[in-house]
Design a protein around this motif. Structure first.
Motif, PDB file in Angstrom:
ATOM      1  N   PHE A  84       0.864  -1.176   0.000  1.00 44.96           N
ATOM      2  CA  PHE A  84       0.000   0.000   0.000  1.00 44.96           C
ATOM      3  C   PHE A  84       0.900   1.223   0.000  1.00 44.96           C
ATOM      4  CE2 PHE A  84       0.550  -1.184   4.439  1.00 44.96           C
ATOM      5  CZ  PHE A  84       0.832   0.016   5.075  1.00 44.96           C
ATOM      6  N   PHE A  85       0.313   2.359  -0.325  1.00 44.50           N
ATOM      7  CA  PHE A  85       1.084   3.590  -0.440  1.00 44.50           C
ATOM      8  C   PHE A  85       0.603   4.610   0.567  1.00 44.50           C
ATOM      9  CE2 PHE A  85       1.682   1.483  -4.407  1.00 44.50           C
ATOM     10  CZ  PHE A  85       2.978   1.791  -4.783  1.00 44.50           C
ATOM     11  N   LEU A  86       1.567   5.286   1.166  1.00 44.65           N
ATOM     12  CA  LEU A  86       1.304   6.455   2.008  1.00 44.65           C
ATOM     13  C   LEU A  86       1.941   7.612   1.256  1.00 44.65           C
ATOM     14  CD1 LEU A  86       2.176   4.995   5.513  1.00 44.65           C
ATOM     15  CD2 LEU A  86      -0.093   5.357   4.541  1.00 44.65           C
ATOM     16  N   GLY A  87       1.122   8.405   0.580  1.00 42.03           N
ATOM     17  CA  GLY A  87       1.663   9.395  -0.346  1.00 42.03           C
ATOM     18  C   GLY A  87       2.349   8.644  -1.471  1.00 42.03           C
ATOM     19  N   ASN A  88       3.616   8.956  -1.719  1.00 41.59           N
ATOM     20  CA  ASN A  88       4.384   8.250  -2.745  1.00 41.59           C
ATOM     21  C   ASN A  88       5.240   7.134  -2.162  1.00 41.59           C
ATOM     22  OD1 ASN A  88       3.418   9.877  -4.792  1.00 41.59           O
ATOM     23  ND2 ASN A  88       5.027  11.407  -4.493  1.00 41.59           N
ATOM     24  N   HIS A  89       5.050   6.850  -0.902  1.00 41.54           N
ATOM     25  CA  HIS A  89       5.901   5.893  -0.199  1.00 41.54           C
ATOM     26  C   HIS A  89       5.216   4.523  -0.135  1.00 41.54           C
ATOM     27  CE1 HIS A  89       9.400   5.277   2.394  1.00 41.54           C
ATOM     28  NE2 HIS A  89       8.630   4.403   3.018  1.00 41.54           N
ATOM     29  N   GLU A  90       5.884   3.499  -0.669  1.00 48.02           N
ATOM     30  CA  GLU A  90       5.322   2.149  -0.678  1.00 48.02           C
ATOM     31  C   GLU A  90       5.742   1.374   0.569  1.00 48.02           C
ATOM     32  OE1 GLU A  90       4.971  -1.752  -3.567  1.00 48.02           O
ATOM     33  OE2 GLU A  90       6.818  -0.572  -3.652  1.00 48.02           O
ATOM     34  N   VAL A  91       4.773   0.682   1.152  1.00 46.01           N
ATOM     35  CA  VAL A  91       5.018  -0.254   2.247  1.00 46.01           C
ATOM     36  C   VAL A  91       4.630  -1.630   1.713  1.00 46.01           C
ATOM     37  CG1 VAL A  91       4.404  -0.933   4.592  1.00 46.01           C
ATOM     38  CG2 VAL A  91       4.545   1.499   3.984  1.00 46.01           C
ATOM     39  N   ALA A  92       5.537  -2.598   1.801  1.00 50.02           N
ATOM     40  CA  ALA A  92       5.304  -3.912   1.200  1.00 50.02           C
ATOM     41  C   ALA A  92       5.482  -5.032   2.207  1.00 50.02           C
ATOM     42  CB  ALA A  92       6.253  -4.120   0.026  1.00 50.02           C
ATOM     43  N   PHE A  93       4.577  -5.997   2.131  1.00 48.70           N
ATOM     44  CA  PHE A  93       4.649  -7.227   2.910  1.00 48.70           C
ATOM     45  C   PHE A  93       4.971  -8.343   1.918  1.00 48.70           C
ATOM     46  CE2 PHE A  93       2.201  -4.458   5.510  1.00 48.70           C
ATOM     47  CZ  PHE A  93       2.238  -4.931   6.802  1.00 48.70           C
ATOM     48  N   VAL A  94       6.126  -8.988   2.108  1.00 48.23           N
ATOM     49  CA  VAL A  94       6.576 -10.009   1.171  1.00 48.23           C
ATOM     50  C   VAL A  94       6.833 -11.303   1.948  1.00 48.23           C
ATOM     51  CG1 VAL A  94       8.278 -10.614  -0.589  1.00 48.23           C
ATOM     52  CG2 VAL A  94       7.660  -8.208  -0.240  1.00 48.23           C
ATOM     53  N   PRO A  95       5.999 -12.331   1.738  1.00 51.20           N
ATOM     54  CA  PRO A  95       6.184 -13.595   2.468  1.00 51.20           C
ATOM     55  C   PRO A  95       7.482 -14.298   2.103  1.00 51.20           C
ATOM     56  CG  PRO A  95       3.966 -13.442   1.578  1.00 51.20           C
ATOM     57  CD  PRO A  95       4.768 -12.331   0.962  1.00 51.20           C
ATOM     58  N   ASP A  96       8.110 -14.858   3.121  1.00 49.64           N
ATOM     59  CA  ASP A  96       9.293 -15.692   2.928  1.00 49.64           C
ATOM     60  C   ASP A  96       8.825 -17.133   2.758  1.00 49.64           C
ATOM     61  OD1 ASP A  96      10.897 -13.442   3.458  1.00 49.64           O
ATOM     62  OD2 ASP A  96      10.875 -13.866   5.601  1.00 49.64           O
ATOM     63  N   ALA A  97       9.724 -17.988   2.269  1.00 45.75           N
ATOM     64  CA  ALA A  97       9.386 -19.405   2.156  1.00 45.75           C
ATOM     65  C   ALA A  97       9.066 -19.965   3.538  1.00 45.75           C
ATOM     66  CB  ALA A  97      10.535 -20.181   1.522  1.00 45.75           C
ATOM     67  N   GLN A 103       6.435 -22.672   9.773  1.00 41.91           N
ATOM     68  CA  GLN A 103       6.796 -21.353  10.293  1.00 41.91           C
ATOM     69  C   GLN A 103       6.559 -20.283   9.240  1.00 41.91           C
ATOM     70  OE1 GLN A 103       7.757 -20.196  13.351  1.00 41.91           O
ATOM     71  NE2 GLN A 103       7.730 -18.183  12.444  1.00 41.91           N
ATOM     72  N   VAL A 104       5.954 -19.182   9.664  1.00 41.98           N
ATOM     73  CA  VAL A 104       5.616 -18.090   8.756  1.00 41.98           C
ATOM     74  C   VAL A 104       6.449 -16.871   9.102  1.00 41.98           C
ATOM     75  CG1 VAL A 104       3.753 -16.623   7.897  1.00 41.98           C
ATOM     76  CG2 VAL A 104       3.235 -18.949   8.662  1.00 41.98           C
ATOM     77  N   SER A 105       7.074 -16.279   8.082  1.00 45.56           N
ATOM     78  CA  SER A 105       7.719 -14.984   8.269  1.00 45.56           C
ATOM     79  C   SER A 105       7.461 -14.143   7.027  1.00 45.56           C
ATOM     80  CB  SER A 105       9.215 -15.119   8.566  1.00 45.56           C
ATOM     81  OG  SER A 105       9.897 -15.683   7.480  1.00 45.56           O
ATOM     82  N   VAL A 106       7.337 -12.846   7.263  1.00 38.14           N
ATOM     83  CA  VAL A 106       7.020 -11.902   6.204  1.00 38.14           C
ATOM     84  C   VAL A 106       7.990 -10.734   6.321  1.00 38.14           C
ATOM     85  CG1 VAL A 106       5.242 -10.346   5.310  1.00 38.14           C
ATOM     86  CG2 VAL A 106       4.568 -12.556   6.278  1.00 38.14           C
ATOM     87  N   SER A 107       8.638 -10.386   5.214  1.00 38.33           N
ATOM     88  CA  SER A 107       9.509  -9.213   5.204  1.00 38.33           C
ATOM     89  C   SER A 107       8.635  -7.972   5.082  1.00 38.33           C
ATOM     90  CB  SER A 107      10.476  -9.262   4.024  1.00 38.33           C
ATOM     91  OG  SER A 107      11.323 -10.366   4.143  1.00 38.33           O
ATOM     92  N   LEU A 108       8.982  -6.957   5.830  1.00 39.62           N
ATOM     93  CA  LEU A 108       8.229  -5.705   5.827  1.00 39.62           C
ATOM     94  C   LEU A 108       9.188  -4.599   5.423  1.00 39.62           C
ATOM     95  CD1 LEU A 108       5.676  -4.094   6.492  1.00 39.62           C
ATOM     96  CD2 LEU A 108       6.375  -4.113   8.877  1.00 39.62           C
TER      97      LEU A 108
END
Length: 164
Positions: A84-97, A103-108
């Motif tokens: 999602f974007f806050l202004g022009n700034h992107e915030v991304a959630f990217v799942p790891d294997a 076990q679940v981990s997500v890069s932020l």
């Protein structure tokens, strides 16, 4: 002939074991995907006031998480990346294997204004809640509970503060 029957029994037992192992993996994989989707829904609920005010919108795209055992397009870890974007700034959630036992981990990424900090989210398997940990930056941090308030404070850092 007894040894041939014994060999047949060993092969049948091995096949059952492999089938059970594959079923456990598929069950863990389903739980992994469900956990990621639940995280996305939770974040969507937290940010609903911003969505309703048209201050942000979510975007999803297919994502193939890759791990040591699955480094290519044959990876079974098909999921979605959320941003999602806050202004022009992107915030991304990217799942790891998926890790051991699902076990679940997500890069932020994108929760610091200049991108020097990276975070990861890990699902605590016992409490079933998410823990946030800084993984790149001035120094690594101890994991903290991933709450709406804590996430809101992180996101405030990407909005330039105007004096006036």
């Amino acid at each position: 002939m007894d040894e041939i029957q014994r060999l047949s029994d060993l092969l049948a037992a091995n096949q059952r074991y492999e089938e059970q192992k594959q079923q456990r993996f598929q069950d863990d994989l389903a739980q992994w995907n469900a956990s990621i989707e639940a995280l996305y829904a939770q974040v969507g609920t937290w940010l609903k006031p911003l969505i309703d005010a048209e201050q942000t919108r979510f975007e999803y795209e297919p994502h193939l998480a890759q791990g040591k055992g699955y480094p290519d397009e044959n990876s079974p870890f098909m999921t979605r990346r959320m941003s999602f974007f806050l202004g022009n700034h992107e915030v991304a959630f990217v799942p790891d294997a998926m890790g051991a036992k699902g076990q679940v981990s997500v890069s932020l990424a994108g929760v610091s204004l200049h991108g020097q900090e990276k975070y990861s989210l890990q699902l605590d398997p016992l409490r079933r809640d998410w823990l946030l940990k800084k993984t790149v930056g001035v120094k690594d941090s101890e994991p903290v509970a991933f709450t709406a308030d804590h996430f809101g404070k992180l996101l405030q850092a990407v909005v330039p503060q105007r004096q006036g």
